[in-house]
Enzyme design. Structure first.
Site, PDB file in Angstrom:
ATOM      1  N   ARG A   5       0.818  -1.224   0.000  1.00  0.00           N
ATOM      2  CA  ARG A   5       0.000   0.000   0.000  1.00  0.00           C
ATOM      3  C   ARG A   5       0.852   1.276   0.000  1.00  0.00           C
ATOM      4  O   ARG A   5       0.491   2.280   0.641  1.00  0.00           O
ATOM      5  CB  ARG A   5      -0.980   0.025   1.189  1.00  0.00           C
ATOM      6  CG  ARG A   5      -1.953  -1.122   1.211  1.00  0.00           C
ATOM      7  CD  ARG A   5      -2.940  -1.091   0.046  1.00  0.00           C
ATOM      8  NE  ARG A   5      -3.710  -2.312  -0.005  1.00  0.00           N
ATOM      9  CZ  ARG A   5      -3.359  -3.383  -0.751  1.00  0.00           C
ATOM     10  NH1 ARG A   5      -2.317  -3.333  -1.554  1.00  0.00           N
ATOM     11  NH2 ARG A   5      -4.099  -4.462  -0.755  1.00  0.00           N
ATOM     12  N   SER A  21     -11.229  -1.623   3.175  1.00  0.00           N
ATOM     13  CA  SER A  21     -10.572  -2.030   4.421  1.00  0.00           C
ATOM     14  C   SER A  21     -10.090  -0.789   5.147  1.00  0.00           C
ATOM     15  O   SER A  21      -9.320  -0.003   4.587  1.00  0.00           O
ATOM     16  CB  SER A  21      -9.361  -2.912   4.125  1.00  0.00           C
ATOM     17  OG  SER A  21      -9.778  -4.063   3.447  1.00  0.00           O
ATOM     18  N   GLU A  74      -5.504   2.283   6.982  1.00  0.00           N
ATOM     19  CA  GLU A  74      -5.153   2.364   5.559  1.00  0.00           C
ATOM     20  C   GLU A  74      -5.799   3.627   4.993  1.00  0.00           C
ATOM     21  O   GLU A  74      -5.274   4.277   4.097  1.00  0.00           O
ATOM     22  CB  GLU A  74      -5.682   1.114   4.833  1.00  0.00           C
ATOM     23  CG  GLU A  74      -5.389   1.130   3.346  1.00  0.00           C
ATOM     24  CD  GLU A  74      -5.723  -0.192   2.671  1.00  0.00           C
ATOM     25  OE1 GLU A  74      -5.442  -1.257   3.248  1.00  0.00           O
ATOM     26  OE2 GLU A  74      -6.289  -0.141   1.565  1.00  0.00           O
TER      27      GLU A  74
HETATM   28  C1  FAD Z   1     -15.793  -0.845  -1.401  1.00  0.00           C
HETATM   29  C2  FAD Z   1     -14.308  -0.611  -1.473  1.00  0.00           C
HETATM   30  C3  FAD Z   1     -13.458  -1.662  -1.755  1.00  0.00           C
HETATM   31  C4  FAD Z   1     -12.077  -1.458  -1.833  1.00  0.00           C
HETATM   32  N1  FAD Z   1     -11.276  -2.508  -2.117  1.00  0.00           N
HETATM   33  C5  FAD Z   1      -9.933  -2.325  -2.211  1.00  0.00           C
HETATM   34  C6  FAD Z   1      -9.069  -3.416  -2.525  1.00  0.00           C
HETATM   35  O1  FAD Z   1      -9.500  -4.533  -2.748  1.00  0.00           O
HETATM   36  N2  FAD Z   1      -7.728  -3.168  -2.578  1.00  0.00           N
HETATM   37  C7  FAD Z   1      -7.202  -1.930  -2.352  1.00  0.00           C
HETATM   38  O2  FAD Z   1      -5.973  -1.767  -2.427  1.00  0.00           O
HETATM   39  N3  FAD Z   1      -8.003  -0.873  -2.057  1.00  0.00           N
HETATM   40  C8  FAD Z   1      -9.348  -1.035  -1.978  1.00  0.00           C
HETATM   41  N4  FAD Z   1     -10.157   0.016  -1.677  1.00  0.00           N
HETATM   42  C9  FAD Z   1      -9.554   1.345  -1.364  1.00  0.00           C
HETATM   43  C10 FAD Z   1      -9.407   2.292  -2.575  1.00  0.00           C
HETATM   44  O3  FAD Z   1     -10.382   2.018  -3.566  1.00  0.00           O
HETATM   45  C11 FAD Z   1      -8.018   2.195  -3.206  1.00  0.00           C
HETATM   46  O4  FAD Z   1      -7.016   2.566  -2.276  1.00  0.00           O
HETATM   47  C12 FAD Z   1      -7.884   3.094  -4.441  1.00  0.00           C
HETATM   48  O5  FAD Z   1      -6.680   2.803  -5.086  1.00  0.00           O
HETATM   49  C13 FAD Z   1      -7.915   4.583  -4.128  1.00  0.00           C
HETATM   50  O6  FAD Z   1      -8.045   5.292  -5.363  1.00  0.00           O
HETATM   51  P1  FAD Z   1      -8.775   6.719  -5.412  1.00  0.00           P
HETATM   52  O7  FAD Z   1      -8.689   7.240  -6.777  1.00  0.00           O
HETATM   53  O8  FAD Z   1     -10.151   6.600  -4.846  1.00  0.00           O
HETATM   54  O9  FAD Z   1      -7.847   7.545  -4.432  1.00  0.00           O
HETATM   55  P2  FAD Z   1      -8.279   8.662  -3.387  1.00  0.00           P
HETATM   56  O10 FAD Z   1      -9.066   8.022  -2.277  1.00  0.00           O
HETATM   57  O11 FAD Z   1      -8.886   9.793  -4.087  1.00  0.00           O
HETATM   58  O12 FAD Z   1      -6.859   9.060  -2.808  1.00  0.00           O
HETATM   59  C14 FAD Z   1      -6.098   8.114  -2.090  1.00  0.00           C
HETATM   60  C15 FAD Z   1      -4.654   8.588  -2.046  1.00  0.00           C
HETATM   61  O13 FAD Z   1      -4.155   8.560  -3.382  1.00  0.00           O
HETATM   62  C16 FAD Z   1      -3.629   9.836  -3.722  1.00  0.00           C
HETATM   63  N5  FAD Z   1      -3.903  10.077  -5.132  1.00  0.00           N
HETATM   64  C17 FAD Z   1      -5.090   9.995  -5.787  1.00  0.00           C
HETATM   65  N6  FAD Z   1      -4.931  10.285  -7.092  1.00  0.00           N
HETATM   66  C18 FAD Z   1      -3.614  10.562  -7.261  1.00  0.00           C
HETATM   67  C19 FAD Z   1      -2.829  10.945  -8.374  1.00  0.00           C
HETATM   68  N7  FAD Z   1      -3.330  11.130  -9.606  1.00  0.00           N
HETATM   69  N8  FAD Z   1      -1.500  11.132  -8.185  1.00  0.00           N
HETATM   70  C20 FAD Z   1      -0.941  10.963  -6.940  1.00  0.00           C
HETATM   71  N9  FAD Z   1      -1.649  10.629  -5.862  1.00  0.00           N
HETATM   72  C21 FAD Z   1      -2.967  10.431  -6.017  1.00  0.00           C
HETATM   73  C22 FAD Z   1      -4.341  10.830  -2.823  1.00  0.00           C
HETATM   74  O14 FAD Z   1      -3.536  11.972  -2.618  1.00  0.00           O
HETATM   75  C23 FAD Z   1      -4.524  10.014  -1.552  1.00  0.00           C
HETATM   76  O15 FAD Z   1      -3.384  10.145  -0.748  1.00  0.00           O
HETATM   77  C24 FAD Z   1     -11.551  -0.163  -1.603  1.00  0.00           C
HETATM   78  C25 FAD Z   1     -12.416   0.913  -1.337  1.00  0.00           C
HETATM   79  C26 FAD Z   1     -13.784   0.687  -1.273  1.00  0.00           C
HETATM   80  C27 FAD Z   1     -14.697   1.843  -1.003  1.00  0.00           C
END
Ligand code: FAD
Length: 306
Positions: free
Chosen positions: A176, A226, A296
């Protein structure tokens, strides 16, 4: 931020508007979060670069985000500028076995494009509700797959808005985490290397993983997936269950009975409810097992002291 700064951001960001006091609850999967002072939508690399350079020059705080699926934003909101890399920045190209996606492309969309082109290797990511930029930042993963396995290069912007390019092996991916996280770099474009596969097999694998998610995870409620990282040699959900916390709640936030590793917004929770429940879970699990769970989920803004 002054009106003059907001006007300048508007000029840089045209044709997209720049919003003030935009409620973050509409931009997070927890469905909580107060107003962002300023909210900018990214539509191109040039605009992204100029926005970063301008905010740096003006010494204004900012936070870059994607689908908000790993964020807990305070009820009081966020000071400074929220930079949204999402729907307006999501082109996907396919070149042979390579997929090149803008950082705002949703993982589900990229996985669907891969499947259409009979390219395997992204099935694990189809059910993760983030953008590819957020997924690279977090090195998102599931069911034995993670972004580190498929990313061959990342084009990013640094704090000053200057472009930098890294090969996959230079991304320092870990559990992560990635180089983006450590060095405050912002993904613009991600290149993935996949492999030829049978369309039916890709579909069967994706469907199976989705089914397993639906059975095990409380997808019917808002959450950020998570809540805690997996502790070494253990599982957060198991430790939480053993501490007797299944169904524990504060305000509208609840430890999911379906999967204790998820804190859900069960009934109009506030961000403070969720934050307080995270602390309660950490304390009780530590008392019960000696393990300190590490969130996380990323916290943004101010929260009341526990
Ligand atoms: C129902 C559900 C299930 C999930 N299952 C999983 C799973 O199986 N595995 C898993 O790993 N995660 C899971 N997640 C968590 C999440 O979806 C992941 O961590 C995902 O990668 C976050 O992406 P995001 O675009 O929503 O990031 P955001 O939540 O918008 O941001 C998260 C972090 O990423 C950074 N970020 C976002 N975009 C950029 C960019 N373009 N450049 C640099 N930094 C950036 C932000 O600054 C922040 O620090 C789940 C979430 C939910 C709600």
């Amino acid at each position: 931020m002054t009106q003059e700064m907001i006007d300048t951001l508007r000029q840089i960001s045209a044709p997209y508007d720049v919003w003030t006091d935009e409620l973050m609850q509409g931009h997070t999967t927890f469905r909580v979060g107060g107003p962002a002072d300023v909210f900018v939508e990214i539509g191109s690399e040039e605009q992204f670069s100029k926005v970063l350079a301008y905010l740096k020059a003006q010494k204004q705080p900012y936070f870059v985000f994607g689908n908000g699926s790993n964020l807990l934003v305070s009820d009081k909101g966020v000071k400074g500028c929220m930079i949204h890399v999402g729907n307006q920045f999501q082109e996907i190209r396919v070149e042979g076995e390579t997929i090149i996606a803008r950082a705002g492309a949703k993982l589900s969309k990229v996985a669907a494009v891969a499947a259409e082109h009979a390219l395997g290797g992204m099935e694990f990511a189809a059910g993760i509700p983030g953008t590819i930029g957020g997924a690279v930042y977090m090195n998102a993963g599931a069911y034995d797959g993670e972004m580190a396995q498929i990313v061959t290069s990342v084009r990013a912007l640094n704090y000053s808005g200057e472009p930098v390019v890294f090969r996959g092996e230079e991304m320092n991916f870990g559990y992560r985490k990635s180089r983006l996280k450590k060095e405050a770099l912002y993904a613009v474009e991600v290149t993935l290397r996949l492999h030829p596969a049978d369309r039916e097999e890709i579909k069967a694998k994706t469907d199976d993983l989705q089914k397993r998610r639906k059975e095990k995870q409380p997808l019917e409620y808002p959450s950020a997936g998570s809540t805690f990282k997996r502790p070494e040699g253990n599982f957060a959900g198991k430790l939480i269950q053993e501490a007797g916390l299944a169904g524990a709640s504060i305000g509208g936030a609840e430890v999911s009975e379906k999967h204790c590793g998820f804190i859900i917004n069960r009934k109009h929770a506030s961000a403070s409810d969720i934050r307080a429940l995270i602390t309660l879970v950490q304390e009780k699990v530590r008392a019960n097992s000696g393990v300190m769970l590490e969130p996380e989920v990323i916290f943004l803004g101010e929260f009341p002291k526990a």
